[in-house]
Design a protein around this motif. Structure first.
Motif, PDB file in Angstrom:
ATOM      1  N   LYS A  15      54.114   9.952  58.011  1.00 62.45           N
ATOM      2  CA  LYS A  15      55.353  11.989  57.482  1.00 62.45           C
ATOM      3  C   LYS A  15      55.655  11.626  56.636  1.00 62.45           C
ATOM      4  O   LYS A  15      57.661  10.913  57.510  1.00 62.45           O
ATOM      5  N   TYR A  16      55.797  11.376  55.032  1.00 62.86           N
ATOM      6  CA  TYR A  16      57.028  10.930  54.451  1.00 62.86           C
ATOM      7  C   TYR A  16      58.032  12.356  54.567  1.00 62.86           C
ATOM      8  O   TYR A  16      57.311  13.746  53.539  1.00 62.86           O
ATOM      9  N   GLU A  17      58.953  12.526  55.004  1.00 65.02           N
ATOM     10  CA  GLU A  17      59.792  13.273  54.325  1.00 65.02           C
ATOM     11  C   GLU A  17      60.652  13.572  53.203  1.00 65.02           C
ATOM     12  O   GLU A  17      61.163  12.646  52.105  1.00 65.02           O
ATOM     13  N   LEU A  18      60.561  14.469  52.506  1.00 70.24           N
ATOM     14  CA  LEU A  18      60.660  15.081  51.312  1.00 70.24           C
ATOM     15  C   LEU A  18      62.510  15.594  50.967  1.00 70.24           C
ATOM     16  O   LEU A  18      62.663  16.092  51.321  1.00 70.24           O
ATOM     17  N   ALA A  19      63.290  15.577  49.515  1.00 65.18           N
ATOM     18  CA  ALA A  19      63.974  16.198  50.195  1.00 65.18           C
ATOM     19  C   ALA A  19      64.314  17.192  48.548  1.00 65.18           C
ATOM     20  O   ALA A  19      63.147  17.202  47.685  1.00 65.18           O
ATOM     21  N   ASP A  68      60.597  18.247  46.750  1.00 67.69           N
ATOM     22  CA  ASP A  68      59.509  17.445  46.722  1.00 67.69           C
ATOM     23  C   ASP A  68      59.965  15.859  46.191  1.00 67.69           C
ATOM     24  O   ASP A  68      59.364  14.886  46.045  1.00 67.69           O
ATOM     25  N   LYS A  70      61.530  12.055  46.827  1.00 67.77           N
ATOM     26  CA  LYS A  70      61.404  11.223  47.042  1.00 67.77           C
ATOM     27  C   LYS A  70      63.141  10.710  47.706  1.00 67.77           C
ATOM     28  O   LYS A  70      64.343  11.257  46.621  1.00 67.77           O
ATOM     29  N   LEU A  71      63.690  10.405  48.839  1.00 71.82           N
ATOM     30  CA  LEU A  71      64.414   9.472  49.356  1.00 71.82           C
ATOM     31  C   LEU A  71      65.314   8.163  48.334  1.00 71.82           C
ATOM     32  O   LEU A  71      64.611   8.009  47.503  1.00 71.82           O
ATOM     33  N   ALA A 102      67.769  10.345  54.936  1.00 71.65           N
ATOM     34  CA  ALA A 102      67.448  11.240  56.003  1.00 71.65           C
ATOM     35  C   ALA A 102      67.920  12.125  56.585  1.00 71.65           C
ATOM     36  O   ALA A 102      68.050  13.022  57.298  1.00 71.65           O
ATOM     37  N   MET A 105      69.113  14.996  53.483  1.00 68.15           N
ATOM     38  CA  MET A 105      67.722  15.647  52.957  1.00 68.15           C
ATOM     39  C   MET A 105      68.499  16.354  51.992  1.00 68.15           C
ATOM     40  O   MET A 105      67.240  16.931  51.243  1.00 68.15           O
ATOM     41  N   SER A 106      69.393  17.283  51.428  1.00 65.13           N
ATOM     42  CA  SER A 106      69.172  17.983  50.548  1.00 65.13           C
ATOM     43  C   SER A 106      71.112  17.872  49.806  1.00 65.13           C
ATOM     44  O   SER A 106      72.398  16.934  50.993  1.00 65.13           O
TER      45      SER A 106
END
Length: 188
Positions: A15-19, A68, A70-71, A102, A105-106
């Motif tokens: 699961k890729y976390e999106l920022a 959405d 990417k980091l 991580a 994230m924002s």
């Protein structure tokens, strides 16, 4: 695995976390038209060749959130030049950056522009006049920018400021070259 179960399947899901990144825009100083504000543009660049360009007109109440993402490292560059105005930008370079990770994230990057117009002061002095001589009140001054007339006024519309006849114009575009033509100044 065991003697009863000789094989098994394991499933893995990544699961890729999106920022997200929010860009805010505020104006200070001179009141600008909606058309002038909408000409201000932003370019966002990020990892893997990410690029998005939008204008103030694409923002909602001076704010735009990009989701959405990417980091990685993002840079927002603003193009806010308006003819005739002195511009003071915050940040001063017109560019700001952030790294979404991580742990972050924002983020919000804020841009503020102060647009200012200038003041033009025109003075008229006459030397060598005899006791009864005076400059006619109908003497006309034409202020030009290039070949176009910016404003015309007469000597009688000037004020005496500390012995010097003066005319002051406020809210004048700052990136122009002004010239003054005088006519009808025959001394009587």
């Amino acid at each position: 695995l065991s003697a009863d179960k000789m094989s098994d399947t394991l499933a893995f899901t990544n699961k890729y976390e999106l920022a997200e990144l929010t860009i805010t825009k505020a104006f200070d100083g001179e009141e600008l038209t909606d058309e002038q504000k909408e000409s201000v543009s932003f370019t966002v660049t990020g990892p893997n060749g990410y690029e998005e360009t939008f204008t103030y007109g694409d923002m909602e109440n001076g704010s735009k959130t990009l989701s959405d993402l990417k980091l990685g490292e993002y840079t927002v560059t603003e193009d806010a030049t308006l003819d005739g105005y002195k511009l003071t930008m915050t940040p001063a370079t017109g560019s700001a950056g952030t790294t979404l990770s991580a742990d972050k994230m924002s983020d919000t990057l804020a841009f503020t522009n102060k647009y200012e117009l200038g003041t033009l002061t025109i003075t008229k002095s006459a030397s060598g006049l005899q006791d009864d001589d005076e400059v006619p009140g109908t003497t006309t001054f034409m202020v030009k920018t290039g070949h176009e007339t910016y404003v015309t006024f007469t000597y009688s519309q000037m004020e005496n400021v500390d012995g010097v006849m003066t005319k002051v114009f406020e809210d004048v575009p700052v990136d122009a070259t002004y010239s003054v033509e005088e006519s009808g100044a025959e001394v009587t």
